[in-house]
Design a protein around this motif. Structure first.
Motif, short mmCIF file in Angstrom:
data_model
loop_
_atom_site.label_atom_id
_atom_site.label_comp_id
_atom_site.label_asym_id
_atom_site.label_seq_id
_atom_site.Cartn_x
_atom_site.Cartn_y
_atom_site.Cartn_z
N GLU A 88 13.42 1.30 5.14
CA GLU A 88 14.62 1.09 4.31
C GLU A 88 14.28 1.17 2.82
N ALA A 89 13.08 0.71 2.45
CA ALA A 89 12.68 0.80 1.05
C ALA A 89 12.42 2.24 0.62
N LEU A 90 12.19 3.12 1.57
CA LEU A 90 11.97 4.54 1.25
C LEU A 90 13.24 5.23 0.78
N ARG A 91 14.40 4.61 1.05
CA ARG A 91 15.66 5.27 0.72
C ARG A 91 15.79 5.57 -0.77
N GLU A 92 15.34 4.65 -1.62
CA GLU A 92 15.46 4.87 -3.07
C GLU A 92 14.58 6.02 -3.56
N PRO B 261 21.65 5.22 7.19
CA PRO B 261 21.41 5.53 5.76
C PRO B 261 20.05 6.19 5.52
N PHE B 262 19.03 5.79 6.29
CA PHE B 262 17.71 6.42 6.14
C PHE B 262 17.76 7.87 6.62
N LEU B 263 18.32 8.10 7.80
CA LEU B 263 18.39 9.45 8.36
C LEU B 263 19.28 10.37 7.54
N ASP B 264 20.24 9.78 6.83
CA ASP B 264 21.13 10.59 5.99
C ASP B 264 20.39 11.25 4.83
N ARG B 265 19.19 10.76 4.53
CA ARG B 265 18.39 11.32 3.44
C ARG B 265 17.42 12.40 3.92
N SER C 63 0.82 -1.21 0.00
CA SER C 63 0.00 0.00 0.00
C SER C 63 0.86 1.26 0.00
N ILE C 64 2.07 1.18 0.53
CA ILE C 64 2.98 2.34 0.55
C ILE C 64 3.68 2.51 -0.79
N PHE C 65 4.19 1.40 -1.36
CA PHE C 65 5.03 1.51 -2.56
C PHE C 65 4.32 1.08 -3.84
N GLY C 66 3.17 0.46 -3.71
CA GLY C 66 2.49 -0.06 -4.90
C GLY C 66 2.78 -1.53 -5.05
N GLU D 3 1.12 4.86 -1.84
CA GLU D 3 1.16 6.20 -1.28
C GLU D 3 2.35 7.01 -1.80
N VAL D 4 3.47 6.35 -2.04
CA VAL D 4 4.68 7.03 -2.51
C VAL D 4 4.44 7.70 -3.86
N ALA D 5 3.75 7.01 -4.78
CA ALA D 5 3.47 7.58 -6.10
C ALA D 5 2.34 8.61 -6.02
#
Length: 503
Positions: free
Chosen positions: A323-327, A387-391, A287-290, A300-302
């Protein structure tokens, strides 16, 4: 053979479909072919009812309707009108439908209705310059009138559609309507629109001057923002008000927002207010990424593209989602692959999140005592990886004191500063706002004075800043400079930017 043009929505793009018909001798039957879905097959009953109620003869022949090309899977009730016209006019061999596109669902009495996909289909084809003339009902035309460079012809019933096809004066069917006016600015011949009706106002937020300033920076430059603070200190209030002070929208952005709303089966609006999506932390990854088992569907991301994606109670979201949100946060796009489809979505949203400082939420409270031990607090914080917080561009720790409420600031005042900063960015020739600048654009637009360069070098060594972190600091500093009206980044701009880095 007469051909009527229509189209089908494939994920986020549309494909032109030719509606063909053949009438042959044999046992009377009515068949629709061309890899069609159930709702298209059901149109046989709607079309037959609409024709018979309006005194049209249903041909006692073997009727075959083909939706070409046949290898494309088709769904949607908007093919009803084109199918009905083929049958109603089967003996009018000299009639030509030309380059008109027909869309509409038929009621049983022949009335033409709007469907959720028509707007998205027409917008996709108009952007590709495939479609110019569109025949729809008035309800569809009200939405489609916002799309540039297309001619709309209104037919509200099957009889009206037949009259349109036979008429030599098609101009009398053209749709004309006054569009709602919003405030606008023009930069390099491009118009940008904004609304000054603030349904939720920053004047309601008590204190939290630094948080309001962070919200201003986030809105002016499209920067990702995390707010950490005790429950009730105003994190969610600020996040929800941020939507109304974001940068003005171009017409293309407004139409793209409306297209995503249509594909999400929501009511389409054409206001220059950017999208705000706030999924719950119990939401699934699909539901978040499709996702979907065979076809890639939007998440939701799109759907938050060009708007805000808000995560409340950030550490409670599953680690695989974070973690998948990083991309999408880094590349501003996401590729969803399934067995039958691959689709690339744009993800240029502002990521805003709120979190407590500890599991009980009282670690930073001045009036309540924290019940958590150090191990629990560390485990809670470790849910967010480096890595997540670095974004994240802006990281803010908020207090729960409301004594500093002398500086009341309204959304109108903040929005004015955002618009001024937006104009400066566009006048520099930026296609993207500061928060989404590429590495090349950072070198071009984020120019430091000599004193600032020395400070940045010391900060890199002392805080062990990564290359990505340095770029984040520069982009935030560039936005602060734009808010302050500075052509290049000064010492003050850079220090303020460094102040929003996570310690």
């Amino acid at each position: 053979m007469k051909i009527i043009k229509s189209a089908v929505q494939e994920l986020i793009d549309a494909t032109v479909i030719d509606v063909e018909a053949s009438f042959t001798k044999g046992m009377p039957s009515f068949t629709i072919v061309g890899m069609v879905s159930t709702n298209i097959n059901e149109s046989k009953d709607r079309v037959k009812s609409a024709l018979l109620i309006n005194d049209f003869k249903f041909p006692p022949l073997k009727i075959t309707i083909n939706l070409s090309p046949s290898e494309i899977s088709k769904k949607g009730t908007h093919f009803d009108l084109a199918i009905a016209l083929q049958i109603a006019l089967f003996d009018e061999q000299k009639l030509e439908f030309g380059d008109y596109f027909f869309f509409g669902e038929l009621a049983l009495d022949g009335t033409i209705k709007d469907t959720s996909h028509i707007f998205a289909i027409v917008l996709s084809l108009a952007k590709k310059l495939v479609l110019k003339k569109v025949v729809v009902c008035e309800q569809s035309a009200e939405k489609l009138a916002n799309i540039r460079n297309i001619d709309l012809y209104v037919v509200n019933s099957l009889n009206s559609a037949i009259e349109f096809v036979k008429s030599d004066e098609k101009e009398k069917f053209i749709y004309k309507k006054e569009q709602k006016k919003y405030k606008e600015i023009e930069i390099f011949d491009e118009k940008y629109f904004y609304d000054t009706n603030y349904l939720e106002d920053f004047k309601d937020v008590l204190g939290q001057d630094m948080a309001k300033y962070a919200a201003l920076i986030s809105a002016a430059g499209n920067h990702n923002l995390i707010m950490e603070g005790s429950p009730g200190c105003g994190k969610s209030m600020i996040s929800k008000r941020l939507q109304y002070i974001l940068t003005p929208m171009s017409l293309d952005e407004i139409l793209e927002k409306a297209k995503l709303q249509a594909l999400d089966y929501k009511d389409v609006d054409f206001t220059p207010i950017r999208t705000f999506r706030n999924p719950h932390h119990s939401s699934t990854k699909s539901s978040i990424f499709g996702g979907g088992s065979s076809n890639a569907k939007m998440g939701e991301v799109a759907l938050s593209n060009s708007g805000i994606l808000f995560f409340d109670e950030l550490p409670h979201f599953p680690s695989n989602i974070l973690e998948a949100l990083r991309e999408p946060l880094e590349d501003h796009k996401i590729l969803i692959s399934r067995v039958n489809s691959k689709v690339l979505y744009s993800t240029k949203f502002i990521f805003v999140a709120a979190m407590n400082p500890c599991p009980c939420g009282n670690k930073l409270s001045s009036i309540k005592e924290c019940r958590c031990n150090e191990l629990e607090i560390q485990r809670y914080k470790n849910r967010l990886s480096e890595p997540f917080l670095d974004r994240i561009d802006l990281y803010l720790v908020m207090n729960d004191s409301f004594n500093d409420n002398k500086n009341i600031v309204t959304s109108a005042e903040l929005h004015k500063s955002v618009i001024e900063a937006f104009i400066r960015q566009k006048q520099r020739g930026q296609t993207e706002l500061n928060g989404k600048l590429s590495d090349e654009d950072i070198k071009k637009y984020c120019i430091l004075d000599e004193e600032s360069r020395d400070i940045l070098e010391k900060a890199r060594v002392n805080y062990a800043l990564s290359f990505r972190s340095i770029n984040k600091v520069l982009k935030v500093a560039r936005t602060i400079a734009d808010i302050n009206g500075n052509e290049i980044i000064t010492k003050s701009d850079l220090l303020k930017s460094l102040n929003f880095r996570r310690r």
